[in-house]
Design a protein around this motif. Structure first.
Motif, PDB file in Angstrom:
ATOM      1  N   ARG A 151      22.741   0.508  -7.180  1.00  7.22           N
ATOM      2  CA  ARG A 151      23.120   0.235  -5.634  1.00  7.22           C
ATOM      3  C   ARG A 151      22.242   1.164  -4.895  1.00  7.22           C
ATOM      4  O   ARG A 151      22.644   0.981  -4.131  1.00  7.22           O
ATOM      5  N   ALA A 152      21.266   2.367  -5.845  1.00  5.64           N
ATOM      6  CA  ALA A 152      20.274   2.552  -4.942  1.00  5.64           C
ATOM      7  C   ALA A 152      18.934   1.585  -3.293  1.00  5.64           C
ATOM      8  O   ALA A 152      18.916   0.402  -3.939  1.00  5.64           O
ATOM      9  N   VAL A 153      18.729   2.005  -2.602  1.00  7.43           N
ATOM     10  CA  VAL A 153      17.842   0.998  -1.776  1.00  7.43           C
ATOM     11  C   VAL A 153      16.515   1.400  -2.159  1.00  7.43           C
ATOM     12  O   VAL A 153      15.820   2.286  -2.424  1.00  7.43           O
ATOM     13  N   THR A 154      15.442   0.303  -3.493  1.00  7.63           N
ATOM     14  CA  THR A 154      13.868   0.354  -3.583  1.00  7.63           C
ATOM     15  C   THR A 154      13.499  -0.440  -2.692  1.00  7.63           C
ATOM     16  O   THR A 154      14.141  -1.527  -2.364  1.00  7.63           O
ATOM     17  N   ASN A 155      12.135  -0.933  -2.786  1.00  9.80           N
ATOM     18  CA  ASN A 155      11.278  -1.222  -2.746  1.00  9.80           C
ATOM     19  C   ASN A 155      10.593  -1.877  -4.373  1.00  9.80           C
ATOM     20  O   ASN A 155       9.404  -2.481  -4.431  1.00  9.80           O
ATOM     21  N   PHE A 156      11.267  -2.109  -5.013  1.00  9.49           N
ATOM     22  CA  PHE A 156      10.815  -2.837  -6.552  1.00  9.49           C
ATOM     23  C   PHE A 156      10.092  -3.597  -6.484  1.00  9.49           C
ATOM     24  O   PHE A 156       9.303  -4.638  -7.204  1.00  9.49           O
ATOM     25  N   LYS A 157      11.383  -4.636  -6.082  1.00 12.47           N
ATOM     26  CA  LYS A 157      10.687  -6.637  -5.495  1.00 12.47           C
ATOM     27  C   LYS A 157       9.824  -6.472  -5.319  1.00 12.47           C
ATOM     28  O   LYS A 157       8.472  -6.999  -5.420  1.00 12.47           O
ATOM     29  N   ALA A 158       8.947  -5.786  -3.958  1.00 12.91           N
ATOM     30  CA  ALA A 158       8.141  -6.240  -3.314  1.00 12.91           C
ATOM     31  C   ALA A 158       6.418  -5.288  -3.997  1.00 12.91           C
ATOM     32  O   ALA A 158       5.459  -5.653  -3.975  1.00 12.91           O
ATOM     33  N   CYS A 159       7.115  -4.545  -5.019  1.00 11.29           N
ATOM     34  CA  CYS A 159       5.615  -3.588  -5.370  1.00 11.29           C
ATOM     35  C   CYS A 159       5.118  -3.734  -7.245  1.00 11.29           C
ATOM     36  O   CYS A 159       4.380  -3.134  -7.622  1.00 11.29           O
ATOM     37  N   LEU A 160       6.542  -4.226  -7.750  1.00 14.38           N
ATOM     38  CA  LEU A 160       6.754  -4.816  -8.906  1.00 14.38           C
ATOM     39  C   LEU A 160       6.638  -6.286  -9.581  1.00 14.38           C
ATOM     40  O   LEU A 160       8.213  -6.731  -9.131  1.00 14.38           O
ATOM     41  N   PRO A 161       6.133  -6.773 -10.993  1.00 17.45           N
ATOM     42  CA  PRO A 161       6.079  -7.698 -11.379  1.00 17.45           C
ATOM     43  C   PRO A 161       7.606  -8.224 -11.866  1.00 17.45           C
ATOM     44  O   PRO A 161       8.380  -7.330 -12.448  1.00 17.45           O
ATOM     45  N   ASP A 162       7.774  -9.278 -11.356  1.00 15.76           N
ATOM     46  CA  ASP A 162       9.158  -9.600 -12.361  1.00 15.76           C
ATOM     47  C   ASP A 162       8.861  -9.531 -13.830  1.00 15.76           C
ATOM     48  O   ASP A 162       7.312 -10.262 -13.807  1.00 15.76           O
ATOM     49  N   PRO A 163       9.734  -9.586 -14.648  1.00 14.83           N
ATOM     50  CA  PRO A 163      10.604  -8.914 -14.569  1.00 14.83           C
ATOM     51  C   PRO A 163      11.229  -7.162 -14.308  1.00 14.83           C
ATOM     52  O   PRO A 163      12.446  -6.589 -14.536  1.00 14.83           O
ATOM     53  N   HIS A 164      10.031  -6.810 -14.386  1.00 11.96           N
ATOM     54  CA  HIS A 164      10.032  -5.239 -14.415  1.00 11.96           C
ATOM     55  C   HIS A 164      10.616  -4.797 -13.305  1.00 11.96           C
ATOM     56  O   HIS A 164      11.052  -4.006 -13.446  1.00 11.96           O
ATOM     57  N   SER A 165      10.394  -5.787 -12.424  1.00 18.85           N
ATOM     58  CA  SER A 165      10.878  -5.231 -10.314  1.00 18.85           C
ATOM     59  C   SER A 165      12.922  -5.025 -11.127  1.00 18.85           C
ATOM     60  O   SER A 165      13.496  -4.613 -10.974  1.00 18.85           O
ATOM     61  N   CYS A 166      13.256  -6.304 -11.542  1.00 16.83           N
ATOM     62  CA  CYS A 166      14.897  -6.613 -11.966  1.00 16.83           C
ATOM     63  C   CYS A 166      15.314  -4.450 -12.802  1.00 16.83           C
ATOM     64  O   CYS A 166      16.218  -4.879 -12.544  1.00 16.83           O
TER      65      CYS A 166
END
Length: 364
Positions: free
Chosen positions: A164-179
């Motif tokens: 539930r944290a607010v992140t920018n992981f989806k934009a900065c990390l490739p799948d599935p690492h971002s998930c």
């Protein structure tokens, strides 16, 4: 001892090359077989309990058998199976509820039969929503939670905090690492094991977390390995200090944690961006994934966080935290009670006096 017997004794102590590795392989096979046997027994037991519960449920709902039938069953089963445990009135009622909550035998066989009975009891007793029960079931299987760990996770409402944290992981990390990275962050973090005064500062929060490192690691979640507090980084001759540095074993990356006792401010993201670049250049191994940053604030405004992270090139997230706040003394009592330092000094004074008295007694 004869020369011949000495030779035989010596030979018996000399192990062939590779024996140690061979023995470890055999031990590993035995342990794996024991684990499979244990899981098999547990699986059979869970399915037996479910089938008993289903039969009781059917008799009560379709044929009108009353609740007293469970008391009679417990008595009769105890008489016929005196050495068997698990057929008490209470446990038979759990079996009935287990079958009532989980109507799909395939789900029971493939998932629930892999976890201990006590875990299943906790799931049906503590949780009402099917989606929530299913989520905790998968977490037990993935993380090998003990019963106590499951209780703590449910008590702390982990289901509604994880990811539930607010992140920018989806934009900065490739799948599935971002998930995966997004899943390890929570909001809010429960630091209720700390009791602080209302006007505490960052150093007190940080020191309290380090003094309770084991509880902190449990709250952060499985996979976090602590590297250091106020970890030094030198850049262009200047020293900088990271509040806390971790390495996440599953993500295979460094995690920089910055603690803030105030509401989130956009400049926090800029500073963390700077730290992450330094960690990636100085500490990151070529085989590591990009480092991630975590800003844990007292409060945050999600829109401000989203704006701050939108153009950031470094993966980071922002969460809130909760601590136990010590109620302030009434104003009329302020200054009338001794401080912690004064109490400590008085205790030391008494210890010195006791030592002197004992030494005087010995001399006398």
């Amino acid at each position: 001892m004869t020369a011949n017997s000495l030779t035989k004794s010596t030979r018996s102590q000399i192990l062939p090359i590779g024996y140690g590795e061979f023995l470890e392989t055999i031990k590993k096979r035995i342990r794996e077989a024991q684990l499979r046997a244990s899981l098999s027994v547990n699986g059979e037991l869970i399915q037996l309990y479910w089938s008993i519960g289903k039969s009781i449920l059917e008799k009560q709902t379709k044929e009108g058998w009353g609740s007293k039938i469970i008391d009679r069953m417990a008595t009769d089963l105890a008489a016929d199976f005196p050495g068997a445990s698990g057929f008490s009135v209470r446990n038979l009622k759990y079996m009935r509820k287990f079958a009532e909550v989980y109507s799909d035998p395939q789900f029971v066989q493939t998932l629930l039969a892999q976890i201990p009975w006590w875990h299943n009891i906790l799931l049906i007793e503590k949780l009402k929503e099917p989606a929530e029960r299913n989520w905790y079931t998968h977490q037990i299987l993935q993380n090998g939670w003990s019963g106590r760990a499951l209780e703590e996770a449910i008590k702390s409402n982990l289901y509604r905090r994880k990811g539930r944290a607010v992140t920018n992981f989806k934009a900065c990390l490739p799948d599935p690492h971002s998930c995966l990275a997004n899943d390890i962050l929570k909001s809010p973090y429960n630091f209720g094991f700390l009791t602080l005064t209302n006007d505490y500062v960052e150093q007190e929060l940080e020191r309290g977390l380090i003094n309770n490192l084991e509880k902190l690691i449990l709250e952060l979640g499985q996979g976090f390995a602590f590297i250091g507090r106020q970890y030094p980084i030198e850049i262009a001759g200047d020293d900088y200090y990271l509040d806390m540095l971790f390495y996440h074993i599953k993500l295979r990356c460094f995690c920089v944690v910055e603690l803030k006792t105030t509401d989130f401010k956009p400049e926090y993201a800029g500073k963390l961006n700077f730290y992450l670049a330094a960690v990636d250049r100085q500490l990151k191994h070529p085989s590591d994934n990009p480092s991630i940053g975590m800003i844990i604030c007292r409060t945050k405004n999600d829109l401000k966080v989203e704006y701050s992270l939108e153009r950031s090139t470094m993966p980071m997230g922002v969460s809130e935290y909760e601590v136990s706040i010590l109620d302030a003394l009434p104003k009329e009592l302020e200054g009338t009670l001794p401080t912690a330092a004064e109490i400590e000094a008085k205790l030391i004074e008494h210890r010195v006096e006791d030592t002197l008295d004992k030494n005087s007694e010995r001399r006398g």
